[in-house]
Design a protein around this motif. Structure first.
Motif, PDB file in Angstrom:
ATOM      1  N   ARG A   1      -3.481 -36.209   3.393  1.00 41.03           N
ATOM      2  CA  ARG A   1      -2.528 -36.047   2.292  1.00 41.03           C
ATOM      3  C   ARG A   1      -1.118 -36.219   2.843  1.00 41.03           C
ATOM      4  N   ASN A   2      -0.168 -36.447   1.922  1.00 44.95           N
ATOM      5  CA  ASN A   2       1.246 -36.563   2.272  1.00 44.95           C
ATOM      6  C   ASN A   2       1.978 -35.366   1.675  1.00 44.95           C
ATOM      7  N   THR A   3       2.784 -34.664   2.497  1.00 40.39           N
ATOM      8  CA  THR A   3       3.489 -33.466   1.992  1.00 40.39           C
ATOM      9  C   THR A   3       4.945 -33.355   2.420  1.00 40.39           C
ATOM     10  N   PRO A   4       5.835 -34.223   2.533  1.00 34.54           N
ATOM     11  CA  PRO A   4       5.663 -35.663   2.448  1.00 34.54           C
ATOM     12  C   PRO A   4       5.125 -36.277   3.740  1.00 34.54           C
ATOM     13  N   GLU A   5       5.049 -35.492   4.827  1.00 37.53           N
ATOM     14  CA  GLU A   5       4.499 -36.045   6.065  1.00 37.53           C
ATOM     15  C   GLU A   5       2.979 -36.126   5.990  1.00 37.53           C
ATOM     16  N   LEU A   6       2.412 -37.002   6.783  1.00 37.05           N
ATOM     17  CA  LEU A   6       0.963 -37.143   6.854  1.00 37.05           C
ATOM     18  C   LEU A   6       0.341 -35.865   7.419  1.00 37.05           C
ATOM     19  N   GLU A   7      -0.665 -35.341   6.719  1.00 32.88           N
ATOM     20  CA  GLU A   7      -1.426 -34.191   7.198  1.00 32.88           C
ATOM     21  C   GLU A   7      -2.910 -34.501   7.097  1.00 32.88           C
ATOM     22  N   VAL A   8      -3.694 -33.856   7.969  1.00 32.94           N
ATOM     23  CA  VAL A   8      -5.141 -34.022   7.990  1.00 32.94           C
ATOM     24  C   VAL A   8      -5.782 -32.646   7.833  1.00 32.94           C
ATOM     25  N   PHE A   9      -6.870 -32.591   7.081  1.00 31.99           N
ATOM     26  CA  PHE A   9      -7.596 -31.346   6.856  1.00 31.99           C
ATOM     27  C   PHE A   9      -8.544 -31.127   8.030  1.00 31.99           C
ATOM     28  N   MET A  10      -8.392 -29.986   8.684  1.00 30.34           N
ATOM     29  CA  MET A  10      -9.219 -29.681   9.855  1.00 30.34           C
ATOM     30  C   MET A  10      -9.921 -28.345   9.659  1.00 30.34           C
TER      31      MET A  10
ATOM     32  N   GLU B   1     -14.816 -21.301  10.433  1.00 27.32           N
ATOM     33  CA  GLU B   1     -14.152 -19.995  10.443  1.00 27.32           C
ATOM     34  C   GLU B   1     -12.803 -20.064   9.743  1.00 27.32           C
ATOM     35  N   ARG B   2     -12.127 -21.215   9.897  1.00 30.77           N
ATOM     36  CA  ARG B   2     -10.807 -21.429   9.317  1.00 30.77           C
ATOM     37  C   ARG B   2     -10.675 -22.873   8.887  1.00 30.77           C
ATOM     38  N   VAL B   3      -9.778 -23.108   7.945  1.00 30.27           N
ATOM     39  CA  VAL B   3      -9.421 -24.468   7.553  1.00 30.27           C
ATOM     40  C   VAL B   3      -7.906 -24.577   7.570  1.00 30.27           C
ATOM     41  N   HIS B   4      -7.403 -25.759   7.908  1.00 29.78           N
ATOM     42  CA  HIS B   4      -5.961 -25.978   8.034  1.00 29.78           C
ATOM     43  C   HIS B   4      -5.606 -27.390   7.587  1.00 29.78           C
ATOM     44  N   TRP B   5      -4.438 -27.545   7.002  1.00 30.98           N
ATOM     45  CA  TRP B   5      -3.795 -28.840   6.863  1.00 30.98           C
ATOM     46  C   TRP B   5      -2.773 -28.910   7.994  1.00 30.98           C
ATOM     47  N   LEU B   6      -2.847 -29.912   8.829  1.00 27.97           N
ATOM     48  CA  LEU B   6      -1.947 -30.048   9.971  1.00 27.97           C
ATOM     49  C   LEU B   6      -1.481 -31.494  10.115  1.00 27.97           C
ATOM     50  N   ARG B   7      -0.266 -31.665  10.585  1.00 26.20           N
ATOM     51  CA  ARG B   7       0.165 -33.001  10.990  1.00 26.20           C
ATOM     52  C   ARG B   7      -0.658 -33.366  12.222  1.00 26.20           C
ATOM     53  N   PRO B   8      -1.048 -34.613  12.395  1.00 24.28           N
ATOM     54  CA  PRO B   8      -1.849 -34.979  13.575  1.00 24.28           C
ATOM     55  C   PRO B   8      -1.211 -34.538  14.888  1.00 24.28           C
ATOM     56  N   SER B   9       0.097 -34.739  15.033  1.00 20.82           N
ATOM     57  CA  SER B   9       0.760 -34.337  16.276  1.00 20.82           C
ATOM     58  C   SER B   9       0.752 -32.818  16.432  1.00 20.82           C
ATOM     59  N   GLN B  10       0.902 -32.096  15.341  1.00 21.84           N
ATOM     60  CA  GLN B  10       0.866 -30.631  15.377  1.00 21.84           C
ATOM     61  C   GLN B  10      -0.513 -30.140  15.805  1.00 21.84           C
ATOM     62  N   ALA B  11      -1.565 -30.762  15.280  1.00 20.99           N
ATOM     63  CA  ALA B  11      -2.933 -30.388  15.654  1.00 20.99           C
ATOM     64  C   ALA B  11      -3.138 -30.572  17.152  1.00 20.99           C
ATOM     65  N   LEU B  12      -2.637 -31.680  17.688  1.00 22.41           N
ATOM     66  CA  LEU B  12      -2.768 -31.934  19.122  1.00 22.41           C
ATOM     67  C   LEU B  12      -1.954 -30.944  19.950  1.00 22.41           C
ATOM     68  N   GLU B  13      -0.756 -30.648  19.507  1.00 22.77           N
ATOM     69  CA  GLU B  13       0.101 -29.717  20.251  1.00 22.77           C
ATOM     70  C   GLU B  13      -0.489 -28.314  20.310  1.00 22.77           C
ATOM     71  N   THR B  14      -1.084 -27.872  19.215  1.00 24.37           N
ATOM     72  CA  THR B  14      -1.528 -26.479  19.142  1.00 24.37           C
ATOM     73  C   THR B  14      -3.002 -26.267  19.445  1.00 24.37           C
ATOM     74  N   HIS B  15      -3.840 -27.299  19.309  1.00 30.57           N
ATOM     75  CA  HIS B  15      -5.284 -27.091  19.437  1.00 30.57           C
ATOM     76  C   HIS B  15      -6.004 -28.099  20.328  1.00 30.57           C
ATOM     77  N   ALA B  16      -5.289 -28.935  21.077  1.00 25.99           N
ATOM     78  CA  ALA B  16      -5.936 -29.985  21.874  1.00 25.99           C
ATOM     79  C   ALA B  16      -6.983 -29.440  22.829  1.00 25.99           C
ATOM     80  N   GLY B  17      -6.773 -28.258  23.366  1.00 26.88           N
ATOM     81  CA  GLY B  17      -7.739 -27.669  24.285  1.00 26.88           C
ATOM     82  C   GLY B  17      -8.979 -27.143  23.610  1.00 26.88           C
ATOM     83  N   ALA B  18      -8.979 -27.153  22.275  1.00 27.14           N
ATOM     84  CA  ALA B  18     -10.115 -26.637  21.514  1.00 27.14           C
ATOM     85  C   ALA B  18     -10.686 -27.711  20.592  1.00 27.14           C
ATOM     86  N   MET B  19     -10.791 -28.935  21.123  1.00 26.50           N
ATOM     87  CA  MET B  19     -11.420 -30.013  20.346  1.00 26.50           C
ATOM     88  C   MET B  19     -12.097 -30.995  21.287  1.00 26.50           C
TER      89      MET B  19
END
Length: 178
Positions: free
Chosen positions: A9-18, A104-122
């Motif tokens: 989705r766009n919010t207005p930045e690109l986000e992905v549902f994880m 356990e959880r669901v999130h909308w995250l910018r791709p770069s944000q997902a990598l910055e905060t969760h890269a070690g857990a994917m």
């Protein structure tokens, strides 16, 4: 065979549902991933698997799916998967929810944000796919880019040097891992 869907989705930045997979899951428990799962006999094809899994795990239906990539687990792994990654824009008027026990959880995250905060857990395919998405400004740009993607299976190889690491086709040292 399995399929996973990157709902955008766009919010207005690109986000992905994880999702963060439940720690009790046998495969990838506690890791961040996208909705998806194994093909079932009732599925007419792998795209049907993707649509069914998206509906079962998020309630989202009718999304236009476009193939993004196909990952095959390395040969040395005891559990092997052949997984198709699809991209889809969130259809208007719909809002995904966590409908099952797999997340356990669901999130909308910018791709770069997902990598910055969760890269070690994917898993690596998730991280590589997020890095690819980070170069796009909108869901529409991702869907357009999907039309020209090489869908040859990606079979990671392990490079054994000081610190073992993964190489994928296109990496300079991919051929060395043979």
């Amino acid at each position: 065979m399995a399929a996973t869907v990157l709902l955008l989705r766009n919010t207005p930045e690109l986000e992905v549902f994880m999702i963060r997979r439940a720690a009790t899951m046998a495969f990838a428990g506690g890791l961040y991933a996208f909705p998806g799962g194994r093909a079932e006999e009732r599925d007419a094809g792998i795209e049907d698997t993707a649509a069914r899994e998206l509906a079962e795990e998020t309630g989202v239906t009718g999304a236009e799916l476009r193939a993004w990539s196909r990952w095959v687990t390395p040969e040395f792994e005891p559990r092997r998967y052949d997984t198709w990654f699809y991209v889809a824009a969130l259809p208007g008027g719909q809002s995904p929810a966590n409908l099952g026990t797999e997340a356990e959880r669901v999130h909308w995250l910018r791709p770069s944000q997902a990598l910055e905060t969760h890269a070690g857990a994917m898993l690596p395919p998730t991280a590589v796919t997020l890095a690819e998405l980070a170069g796009h400004a909108s869901a529409e740009a991702v869907l357009t880019a999907a039309l020209g993607r090489d869908l040859a299976p990606i079979l990671p190889r392990v490079i054994l040097d000081e610190r073992p690491r993964m190489a994928i086709p296109g990496d300079a040292d991919y051929a060395e891992a043979l």
